[in-house]
Design an enzyme around this catalytic site. Structure first.
Site, PDB file in Angstrom:
ATOM      1  N   HIS A  83       0.851  -1.181   0.000  1.00  0.00           N
ATOM      2  CA  HIS A  83       0.000   0.000   0.000  1.00  0.00           C
ATOM      3  C   HIS A  83       0.890   1.235   0.000  1.00  0.00           C
ATOM      4  O   HIS A  83       1.853   1.293   0.756  1.00  0.00           O
ATOM      5  CB  HIS A  83      -0.887  -0.003   1.248  1.00  0.00           C
ATOM      6  CG  HIS A  83      -1.950   1.023   1.177  1.00  0.00           C
ATOM      7  ND1 HIS A  83      -1.703   2.353   1.389  1.00  0.00           N
ATOM      8  CD2 HIS A  83      -3.263   0.933   0.880  1.00  0.00           C
ATOM      9  CE1 HIS A  83      -2.816   3.028   1.225  1.00  0.00           C
ATOM     10  NE2 HIS A  83      -3.788   2.188   0.926  1.00  0.00           N
ATOM     11  N   TYR A 213      -7.575  10.476   5.016  1.00  0.00           N
ATOM     12  CA  TYR A 213      -7.547  11.313   6.214  1.00  0.00           C
ATOM     13  C   TYR A 213      -8.425  12.524   5.939  1.00  0.00           C
ATOM     14  O   TYR A 213      -8.082  13.352   5.077  1.00  0.00           O
ATOM     15  CB  TYR A 213      -6.128  11.799   6.513  1.00  0.00           C
ATOM     16  CG  TYR A 213      -5.144  10.717   6.887  1.00  0.00           C
ATOM     17  CD1 TYR A 213      -5.292   9.994   8.068  1.00  0.00           C
ATOM     18  CD2 TYR A 213      -4.043  10.439   6.075  1.00  0.00           C
ATOM     19  CE1 TYR A 213      -4.371   9.012   8.433  1.00  0.00           C
ATOM     20  CE2 TYR A 213      -3.121   9.461   6.429  1.00  0.00           C
ATOM     21  CZ  TYR A 213      -3.289   8.754   7.602  1.00  0.00           C
ATOM     22  OH  TYR A 213      -2.377   7.788   7.959  1.00  0.00           O
ATOM     23  N   PRO A 305      -2.358   5.799  17.993  1.00  0.00           N
ATOM     24  CA  PRO A 305      -2.428   5.107  16.690  1.00  0.00           C
ATOM     25  C   PRO A 305      -2.444   6.055  15.492  1.00  0.00           C
ATOM     26  O   PRO A 305      -2.608   5.608  14.366  1.00  0.00           O
ATOM     27  CB  PRO A 305      -3.721   4.287  16.794  1.00  0.00           C
ATOM     28  CG  PRO A 305      -4.529   4.942  17.842  1.00  0.00           C
ATOM     29  CD  PRO A 305      -3.595   5.659  18.768  1.00  0.00           C
ATOM     30  N   LYS A 309       2.304   3.160  14.375  1.00  0.00           N
ATOM     31  CA  LYS A 309       3.686   2.790  14.695  1.00  0.00           C
ATOM     32  C   LYS A 309       3.799   1.668  15.739  1.00  0.00           C
ATOM     33  O   LYS A 309       4.859   1.045  15.852  1.00  0.00           O
ATOM     34  CB  LYS A 309       4.441   4.002  15.262  1.00  0.00           C
ATOM     35  CG  LYS A 309       4.577   5.161  14.309  1.00  0.00           C
ATOM     36  CD  LYS A 309       5.624   4.868  13.259  1.00  0.00           C
ATOM     37  CE  LYS A 309       5.825   6.027  12.322  1.00  0.00           C
ATOM     38  NZ  LYS A 309       5.923   5.630  10.930  1.00  0.00           N
ATOM     39  N   TYR A 401       6.550   8.411   7.765  1.00  0.00           N
ATOM     40  CA  TYR A 401       5.268   7.704   7.735  1.00  0.00           C
ATOM     41  C   TYR A 401       5.494   6.189   7.630  1.00  0.00           C
ATOM     42  O   TYR A 401       4.809   5.407   8.277  1.00  0.00           O
ATOM     43  CB  TYR A 401       4.481   8.214   6.532  1.00  0.00           C
ATOM     44  CG  TYR A 401       3.037   7.794   6.449  1.00  0.00           C
ATOM     45  CD1 TYR A 401       2.162   8.043   7.491  1.00  0.00           C
ATOM     46  CD2 TYR A 401       2.537   7.176   5.299  1.00  0.00           C
ATOM     47  CE1 TYR A 401       0.830   7.676   7.404  1.00  0.00           C
ATOM     48  CE2 TYR A 401       1.208   6.816   5.196  1.00  0.00           C
ATOM     49  CZ  TYR A 401       0.360   7.069   6.255  1.00  0.00           C
ATOM     50  OH  TYR A 401      -0.962   6.702   6.162  1.00  0.00           O
TER      51      TYR A 401
HETATM   52  P1  RFL Z   1      -0.156  -6.393  22.683  1.00  0.00           P
HETATM   53  O1  RFL Z   1      -0.492  -6.640  21.260  1.00  0.00           O
HETATM   54  O2  RFL Z   1      -1.121  -5.612  23.508  1.00  0.00           O
HETATM   55  O3  RFL Z   1       0.096  -7.803  23.355  1.00  0.00           O
HETATM   56  C1  RFL Z   1       0.258  -7.915  24.744  1.00  0.00           C
HETATM   57  C2  RFL Z   1      -0.152  -9.315  25.143  1.00  0.00           C
HETATM   58  O4  RFL Z   1       0.035  -9.465  26.549  1.00  0.00           O
HETATM   59  C3  RFL Z   1      -1.095 -10.108  27.112  1.00  0.00           C
HETATM   60  N1  RFL Z   1      -1.136  -9.727  28.532  1.00  0.00           N
HETATM   61  C4  RFL Z   1      -0.727 -10.546  29.521  1.00  0.00           C
HETATM   62  N2  RFL Z   1      -0.242 -11.806  29.481  1.00  0.00           N
HETATM   63  C5  RFL Z   1       0.128 -12.365  30.663  1.00  0.00           C
HETATM   64  N3  RFL Z   1      -0.026 -11.718  31.875  1.00  0.00           N
HETATM   65  C6  RFL Z   1      -0.525 -10.457  31.935  1.00  0.00           C
HETATM   66  N4  RFL Z   1      -0.648  -9.825  33.120  1.00  0.00           N
HETATM   67  C7  RFL Z   1      -0.898  -9.816  30.725  1.00  0.00           C
HETATM   68  N5  RFL Z   1      -1.408  -8.587  30.416  1.00  0.00           N
HETATM   69  C8  RFL Z   1      -1.548  -8.552  29.087  1.00  0.00           C
HETATM   70  C9  RFL Z   1      -2.274  -9.600  26.289  1.00  0.00           C
HETATM   71  O5  RFL Z   1      -3.380 -10.479  26.372  1.00  0.00           O
HETATM   72  C10 RFL Z   1      -1.635  -9.566  24.890  1.00  0.00           C
HETATM   73  O6  RFL Z   1      -1.802 -10.790  24.221  1.00  0.00           O
HETATM   74  O7  RFL Z   1       1.258  -5.658  22.859  1.00  0.00           O
HETATM   75  P2  RFL Z   1       2.585  -5.706  21.935  1.00  0.00           P
HETATM   76  O8  RFL Z   1       2.996  -7.104  21.632  1.00  0.00           O
HETATM   77  O9  RFL Z   1       3.505  -4.794  22.613  1.00  0.00           O
HETATM   78  O10 RFL Z   1       2.130  -5.066  20.528  1.00  0.00           O
HETATM   79  C11 RFL Z   1       1.721  -3.712  20.446  1.00  0.00           C
HETATM   80  C12 RFL Z   1       0.651  -3.557  19.371  1.00  0.00           C
HETATM   81  O11 RFL Z   1      -0.398  -4.478  19.606  1.00  0.00           O
HETATM   82  C13 RFL Z   1       0.080  -2.119  19.342  1.00  0.00           C
HETATM   83  O12 RFL Z   1       1.113  -1.184  19.504  1.00  0.00           O
HETATM   84  C14 RFL Z   1      -0.608  -1.835  17.974  1.00  0.00           C
HETATM   85  O13 RFL Z   1      -1.792  -2.591  17.864  1.00  0.00           O
HETATM   86  C15 RFL Z   1      -0.901  -0.333  17.820  1.00  0.00           C
HETATM   87  N6  RFL Z   1      -1.693  -0.055  16.603  1.00  0.00           N
HETATM   88  C16 RFL Z   1      -1.093  -0.032  15.369  1.00  0.00           C
HETATM   89  N7  RFL Z   1       0.232  -0.273  15.251  1.00  0.00           N
HETATM   90  C17 RFL Z   1       0.827  -0.306  14.012  1.00  0.00           C
HETATM   91  O14 RFL Z   1       2.059  -0.501  13.946  1.00  0.00           O
HETATM   92  N8  RFL Z   1       0.110  -0.138  12.843  1.00  0.00           N
HETATM   93  C18 RFL Z   1      -1.257   0.102  12.893  1.00  0.00           C
HETATM   94  O15 RFL Z   1      -1.889   0.208  11.822  1.00  0.00           O
HETATM   95  C19 RFL Z   1      -1.900   0.186  14.186  1.00  0.00           C
HETATM   96  N9  RFL Z   1      -3.231   0.391  14.288  1.00  0.00           N
HETATM   97  C20 RFL Z   1      -3.068   0.154  16.711  1.00  0.00           C
HETATM   98  C21 RFL Z   1      -3.820   0.384  15.529  1.00  0.00           C
HETATM   99  C22 RFL Z   1      -3.723   0.147  17.954  1.00  0.00           C
HETATM  100  C23 RFL Z   1      -5.074   0.379  18.031  1.00  0.00           C
HETATM  101  N10 RFL Z   1      -5.693   0.381  19.298  1.00  0.00           N
HETATM  102  C24 RFL Z   1      -6.555  -0.667  19.697  1.00  0.00           C
HETATM  103  C25 RFL Z   1      -5.140   1.228  20.305  1.00  0.00           C
HETATM  104  C26 RFL Z   1      -5.188   0.605  15.610  1.00  0.00           C
HETATM  105  C27 RFL Z   1      -5.818   0.630  16.865  1.00  0.00           C
HETATM  106  C28 RFL Z   1      -7.300   0.909  16.918  1.00  0.00           C
END
Ligand code: RFL
Length: 404
Positions: A83, A213, A305, A309, A401
């Site tokens: 993309h 956007y 978000p 990143k 970006y």
């Molecule tokens: P995660 O994915 O939250 O995984 C953490 C894991 O830990 C578990 N956990 C536990 N396990 C054991 N004991 C505990 N006490 C625990 N507490 C929690 C959870 O169940 C989970 O499985 O963290 P990680 O690995 O650091 O990854 C981070 C990303 O998930 C996050 O930064 C992104 O999703 C942010 N984000 C985006 N990032 C991008 O790079 N590109 C995107 O397009 C993008 N879009 C987004 C996003 C985040 C969003 N939200 C929900 C804030 C879009 C949205 C809407």
């Protein structure tokens, strides 16, 4: 390992106890396993929950290179799509940036996060990795010393203990790793951007062939393809809005209004599969280490978000941490571990700066109307005008970006 097996809150030892099976924990687990380091991943959720959690979708070129380097990108290449265009719709008209022809000339790869996590999980388990679902880390103990331990609780409420030489906190913003840091051991920088989004997943094909956007006097609206059948939309909302407050019709009408569908073409509507309200907040822990407890991903730094990143930083940090732990545990060389925090923080602050810039580009400053608000609004329009007209600004934008 099934969830019922793991609900007995197993206890044991591993050189590295990884908390959390998100992108950070699973990349780390896979790399440690491949590098011959004994590790276990402890995950609070069930396997089904982990595989179905929809969040990110846009992966940076460097993320793809990291996953390629370690043989973890097969699913991404099979199902992901490149993309390279974003479209801004503003009060001053519409313009597009083909960012893969600008800056470092790199595209994104769109691959939904739950699919990436499923790929990483399958790879890890097929390679013989140890992972316990439905096992919540309650607290990390003894991080000041060289035999840290983690108390865990299974789905049936029974508790256990895991001991290691290192604990990797990859358990997100509300996990046990952050909670277990002794007061004053790390600095906690925080920024509330003051903006909230209703984050929506629609069972509807994308409405345009670009990230959209829309900057509108009623607030921001965003459009991002996920798959040919599913599209993510964002709608800026008042802080404190309950996710269910708006009917589906009201949401689609508001999206169409803010995205100026009457000028630029209708949105392809469909049922909403998921909705959540996200307050745009950022924070950074500094350093990302306290003794034998190391942080990666959202546990280390939460990023709004607005610039997609978070998952990309999580993968980058996991690779740096895996290399450092392998150097230390397999080769007796602690230097990379000593540098781990500083190396990650360079990337984290750069991403935070760009993400903050994006918040300022896309939103009216919340707060009372008045001279200052009007001043900020004129700055925002001027920033958009630079992006529309200045080649060097466009190159800078493209580099940041897609970069992490
Ligand atoms: P995660 O994915 O939250 O995984 C953490 C894991 O830990 C578990 N956990 C536990 N396990 C054991 N004991 C505990 N006490 C625990 N507490 C929690 C959870 O169940 C989970 O499985 O963290 P990680 O690995 O650091 O990854 C981070 C990303 O998930 C996050 O930064 C992104 O999703 C942010 N984000 C985006 N990032 C991008 O790079 N590109 C995107 O397009 C993008 N879009 C987004 C996003 C985040 C969003 N939200 C929900 C804030 C879009 C949205 C809407």
């Amino acid at each position: 390992m099934t969830d019922s097996e793991s609900s007995r809150a197993a206890r044991g030892t591993a050189d590295v106890v990884v908390l959390g099976a998100g992108p950070a924990g699973l990349v780390l687990g896979n790399l440690l396993l491949a590098g011959g380091v004994d590790c276990v991943v402890l995950e609070r959720a069930t396997s089904e929950q982990v595989k179905s959690r929809s969040r990110a979708g846009f992966l940076a070129a460097n993320t793809v290179r990291i996953l390629d380097r370690h043989g973890l990108a097969e699913g991404l290449h099979r199902r992901g799509r490149t993309h390279s265009t974003c479209e801004f719709r503003t009060e001053d008209g519409r313009f597009r940036l083909d960012y893969a022809t600008l800056g470092r000339r790199e595209p994104h790869t769109v691959h939904p996060q739950h699919e990436l996590v499923t790929d990483l999980l399958t790879h890890y388990l097929d390679a013989g990795g140890r992972l316990h679902f439905a096992t919540e880390a309650v607290a990390v103990h003894g991080a000041d010393g060289d035999r840290p331990s983690v108390t865990v609780r299974g789905a049936d409420g029974r508790t256990g203990t895991w001991q290691g030489r290192y604990v990797a906190g990859c358990d997100g913003r509300h996990g046990a790793a952050r909670r277990s840091l002794p007061a004053g051991s790390v600095r906690h920088h925080r920024l509330d951007h003051g903006v909230s989004w209703l984050a929506l997943l629609a069972e509807a094909p994308p409405s345009l062939d670009a990230v959209g956007y829309a900057v509108h006097e009623r607030g921001f609206a965003g459009h991002m393809a996920r798959t040919p059948e599913v599209t993510r939309y964002y709608l800026q909302c008042e802080r404190g809005t309950p996710p269910g407050a708006w009917s589906e019709d009201r949401i689609w009408d508001e999206l169409a209004l803010r995205m100026r569908a009457s000028d630029y073409g209708p949105l392809r509507r469909g049922p909403l599969l998921h909705r959540a309200v996200v307050d745009l907040e950022s924070d950074v822990l500094e350093p990302l280490r306290h003794g034998s407890l190391l942080l990666a991903g959202d546990a280390a730094s939460l990023i709004s978000p607005s610039a997609a990143k978070g998952a990309n930083l999580a993968v980058l940090e996991a690779e740096l941490l895996a290399r450092a732990l392998i150097d230390d545990l397999r080769h007796g060389s602690p230097d990379a571990l000593a540098d781990y925090s500083a190396r990650c923080l360079e990337h984290i602050w750069r991403a935070q700066e760009f993400s903050r810039w994006m918040v300022g580009l896309l939103h009216r400053v919340p707060g009372p109307a008045g001279d200052e608000a009007a001043f900020h609004d004129s700055l925002r329009r001027s920033r958009l005008a630079s992006l529309r007209t200045s080649c060097s600004c466009q190159d800078w934008f493209a580099e940041n970006y897609v970069g992490v």
